[in-house]
Design an enzyme around this catalytic site. Sequence first.
Site, PDB file in Angstrom:
ATOM      1  CE  LYS A  76      68.872  -4.176  -0.986  1.00 14.30           C
ATOM      2  NZ  LYS A  76      70.297  -4.094  -0.850  1.00 14.30           N
ATOM      3  CB  THR A  78      59.775  -3.093   2.140  1.00 13.36           C
ATOM      4  OG1 THR A  78      60.219  -3.621   3.391  1.00 13.36           O
ATOM      5  CG2 THR A  78      58.323  -2.665   2.265  1.00 13.36           C
ATOM      6  NE  ARG A  99      70.830 -11.071  -0.606  1.00 11.05           N
ATOM      7  CZ  ARG A  99      71.617 -10.251   0.043  1.00 11.05           C
ATOM      8  NH1 ARG A  99      72.852 -10.604   0.336  1.00 11.05           N
ATOM      9  NH2 ARG A  99      71.188  -9.058   0.410  1.00 11.05           N
ATOM     10  CE  LYS A 110      68.808  -6.523   7.027  1.00  9.48           C
ATOM     11  NZ  LYS A 110      68.603  -7.762   6.315  1.00  9.48           N
ATOM     12  CB  ALA A 278      76.229  -7.839  -0.964  1.00 14.18           C
ATOM     13  CG  PHE A 306      75.648  -4.519   1.543  1.00 12.50           C
ATOM     14  CD1 PHE A 306      74.939  -4.486   2.748  1.00 12.50           C
ATOM     15  CD2 PHE A 306      76.722  -5.405   1.458  1.00 12.50           C
ATOM     16  CE1 PHE A 306      75.291  -5.302   3.830  1.00 12.50           C
ATOM     17  CE2 PHE A 306      77.074  -6.218   2.533  1.00 12.50           C
ATOM     18  CZ  PHE A 306      76.363  -6.157   3.707  1.00 12.50           C
ATOM     19  CG  PHE A 386      60.172   6.157   6.301  1.00 20.09           C
ATOM     20  CD1 PHE A 386      60.712   5.495   5.213  1.00 20.09           C
ATOM     21  CD2 PHE A 386      60.413   5.645   7.569  1.00 20.09           C
ATOM     22  CE1 PHE A 386      61.471   4.349   5.373  1.00 20.09           C
ATOM     23  CE2 PHE A 386      61.171   4.494   7.738  1.00 20.09           C
ATOM     24  CZ  PHE A 386      61.703   3.852   6.649  1.00 20.09           C
ATOM     25  CD1 TRP A 414      56.817  -1.353   6.010  1.00 18.75           C
ATOM     26  CD2 TRP A 414      55.429   0.323   6.539  1.00 18.75           C
ATOM     27  NE1 TRP A 414      56.700  -1.334   7.366  1.00 18.75           N
ATOM     28  CE2 TRP A 414      55.852  -0.316   7.723  1.00 18.75           C
ATOM     29  CE3 TRP A 414      54.549   1.409   6.623  1.00 18.75           C
ATOM     30  CZ2 TRP A 414      55.435   0.098   8.981  1.00 18.75           C
ATOM     31  CZ3 TRP A 414      54.115   1.818   7.879  1.00 18.75           C
ATOM     32  CH2 TRP A 414      54.559   1.171   9.051  1.00 18.75           C
TER      33      TRP A 414
END
Lengths: 561, 561
Positions: A76, A78, A99, A110, A278, A306, A386, A414
């Site tokens: 998200k 990215t 954020r 993460k 969140a 999220f 991807f 990306w």
Amino acid sequence: MFSDIEIAQKNEMAPIADVAKKIGIDENCLDFYGKYKAKITMPELRKFQKKVLDPKNRGKLILTTAVTPTPAGEGKSTVSIGLGDGLNKIGKKAVIALREPSLGPCFGIKGGACGGGYAQIVPMEEINLHFTGDIHAISIANNLIAALIDNHIQQGNALHLDPRTIIWKRCVDLNDRALRNITIGLGGRTDGVPREDHFVISVASELMAIVCLSVSISDLKKRIDNITICQTYDKRAVRFGELKCTGAIAALLKDAIRPNLVQTLEKNPVFVHGGPFANIAQGTNSINATYSALACGDYVVTEAGFAADLGAEKFMDIKCRTAGLSPDVVVIVATVRALKMHGGVAKADLSTPDTDSLRKGFENLAVHIENISKFGVPSVVAINKFVTDTEEEIELLKKLCAEKGSKAVLCEGWGKGGEGMTDLAHAVVEIAESGKSKFHYLYESHLSLADKVRVIATEIYRAKSVEFPPSVLKKLREYEERGFKELPVCIAKTQNSISHDPKLIGAPKDYVFPVRDCQLYSGAGFVVVLAGDIMTMPGLPKLPAALNIDVDDDGKISGLF
Amino acid sequence: MFSDIEIAQKNEMAPIADVAKKIGIDENCLDFYGKYKAKITMPELRKFQKKVLDPKNRGKLILTTAVTPTPAGEGKSTVSIGLGDGLNKIGKKAVIALREPSLGPCFGIKGGACGGGYAQIVPMEEINLHFTGDIHAISIANNLIAALIDNHIQQGNALHLDPRTIIWKRCVDLNDRALRNITIGLGGRTDGVPREDHFVISVASELMAIVCLSVSISDLKKRIDNITICQTYDKRAVRFGELKCTGAIAALLKDAIRPNLVQTLEKNPVFVHGGPFANIAQGTNSINATYSALACGDYVVTEAGFAADLGAEKFMDIKCRTAGLSPDVVVIVATVRALKMHGGVAKADLSTPDTDSLRKGFENLAVHIENISKFGVPSVVAINKFVTDTEEEIELLKKLCAEKGSKAVLCEGWGKGGEGMTDLAHAVVEIAESGKSKFHYLYESHLSLADKVRVIATEIYRAKSVEFPPSVLKKLREYEERGFKELPVCIAKTQNSISHDPKLIGAPKDYVFPVRDCQLYSGAGFVVVLAGDIMTMPGLPKLPAALNIDVDDDGKISGLF
């Protein structure tokens, strides 16, 4: 193939003063933290706030959200960062608002939270580590509140605070499961009064929520005053203001309420400020950062934590309500891989083409598309590409979205940065300028607190009904009697399902949504309603990310993702 | 009469780049934190370190210490800052190096730590509150070490760490007595392994000591690797390096090891960096700050915490030994009021002239004068003037000092800034240039650890003997067997007496010094020996300073002293 941190370190940043100049912010309106980070000064912030009072002076507001997270990842941030770069690439003045990352995930499982590949914000090491100290300021202010409460009891307890009822928790910005349940004040008369306590991760604290919702120091002080800390022995709710130390807490936070400016790899401006969870909190950057972005940019890309059931709903019903905001378009990030997992594919098999599972997993995305429409806001699906995605899968996903009335756009931020995001940028501009958004809240403020929960659980989470324990209904009624009926509710539930049960992937429905507890955040201005087991203090995994991180003698960091 | 913060806020600061230029530091060698605070870049720091390798390239080193503290206050920082200004006033290139303040005392009983009156360092609110984030970085790094230890046990405990033996403590930079004795890891299988734990105030942590002694990131990593965290079940001492997360901890501290530059009210340069306690740790600013000051200034004023028995001894035997430093002159700060308290006067009666009590209380100063001479360093007494001091009292104090062979100089830095400190500046220059200092350590490294304690306790604390519990002697022998015999010892005892007993004011002697416990700081590189009850986590008083602090809508702070 370079890692994220290698790409970030190869990039040559522009001085942040130059980035600010592009959106009309003079050097005098910045407090510098090194050459590449700055805070907006208070007079400039007030100028922004005044400007955006009139909606005509605001940029278009684009909210990025996502399908329900899976171990496959959805990217998200990215997409948000890439979209900001893409908008600038097609000649729009776009600003991003995000954020700031917590240190917990950074050393845990993460890693960092600055985007990935060629869609990153920089300096990523500094943003990921201490940044401008906002979260440290919030942590110490939070813990000073706790120390002052315990000290009040220690020093004679004039207010008759009942130590069994203290709901204000200490915090640390780390994943530290051993601090979830503790006893403090042991040792004897001079060492405090024994009681149970709990640490939360700083980003799950009410104070983080408060800082992100406060537009001025007076607003901040009013909210700190209003924090409910505990009850007296005769069950009167006690506000922190009664301890008369609000000024000291606000003094610790005077800089933390001002937004930070950084840049993307493509030298476009990004406000990175505030990082509430969140689930237990509103899950989006500060109001001050969004105001600043709306004042400076013609297009503002922001995101909510999220999936859309959690972050986007809170963005609409809590943040937009508090700040008078109105989104023009929502971008829902999906990946072929994540949807295949929702369709039942195991993580190890995700590289195998599988249109059947994709079709089945699409149900999850379909729910989120429908949900966004319930706020009157048009949406567009961003397919975050991807390398393992097949053309057939991508075409199928586009077709399924079209059948739901939603456009789906392939995104390659990306791999290609803004250049890979121009299609989405064009799509977003078209929708934002169409005037199609007829934004409204999901529920009105006058509904009872329990009814607000019922609306969210049935409309967004697709439950058939809500089960409240009598104790929770009693607490909600008490909040209403104390004058908090108008507050929005903030439902804390798992992020791994649209329901309360992390095992229910895909699109669960016809289930009973079981409320477990509730808590009044009278400082932040919402009521937290808990369903299922909510993690407010994560743990470290067996092989924490800390194992990979290193720094050389010149201060260059490696192994941070 | 203006308060300290009012004087500081009326003062117009110079841009820190201009202050740096005065001592030959180019703007490119600074990382700015706003306009008035900066960190020295790593290449510049290395240049300084290289330069001071040759003692001929160093400025003269002036250490400020004091008589045993009393509730009357002695004003050591005020004298240090005033002396720096006084030296500049008489045309010398003088640089000051000080510790950075902890937030604990700031909201507790003591208030800020930036000097007072017209001898202050600025911006005092920012130095007192978050400054450049060094202490926050140390706190979170300290707590990540703790979380990684508990996580190792949680995740299978491959190294067989014995949870009962963990000596690494969590920390918070606050006065919070309720965290002195706690139990953590309660709640069940997924919530950690239950054990006793203790929080210390961040400035009392071994990691603060380590950061202040580390000259490079490799040095820092070596020290972090060497931290003793606990024992295994079969009693093997475990180093933190065995958890293989040293790089992550060092990454959090990469900026914290670089010195911060600020200014006095008179715009003279001050390095403010690191703030270890002077009981459990070395009690003086970082080696990197002292090196930087010695490289840039012809005269360097620095100070050590508490009185000369604690701070000065540790400065000589720990810091000078580690860093290869050699002080040229020691300034011992005394006040008529403090000496009268040592002579038995109650705080309420201090304004009454009383030469008899002054004469009696002088015994305390006399011990400190003698003690300094035991290191081969000449000293001068700084009489920090209070408005209630009579001329007769001041003359008597000068006479008593002269009888001890020590010059005493009246100081009016608080009321007059550098102008009130020129007499002391001249006196200090004269001694520093005289070549009288024949500095040597109090004890040699080859002595046994117990003998080192005996030397300090008898020579400095004036005990007739030392009593060691057998368990302590055993632990000290174990440290020696593990190869730590050469380390200096760091005695943690009360600051309120030359002895271990806070009630023994004045000049106690002929008593037995009772060692209670010891702990190896194998990362910092010294052995802490505890005597009496040592506070590593202070508590808040009944009326904490937090009650007075406030901030207005422009971010202007009031009530901070």
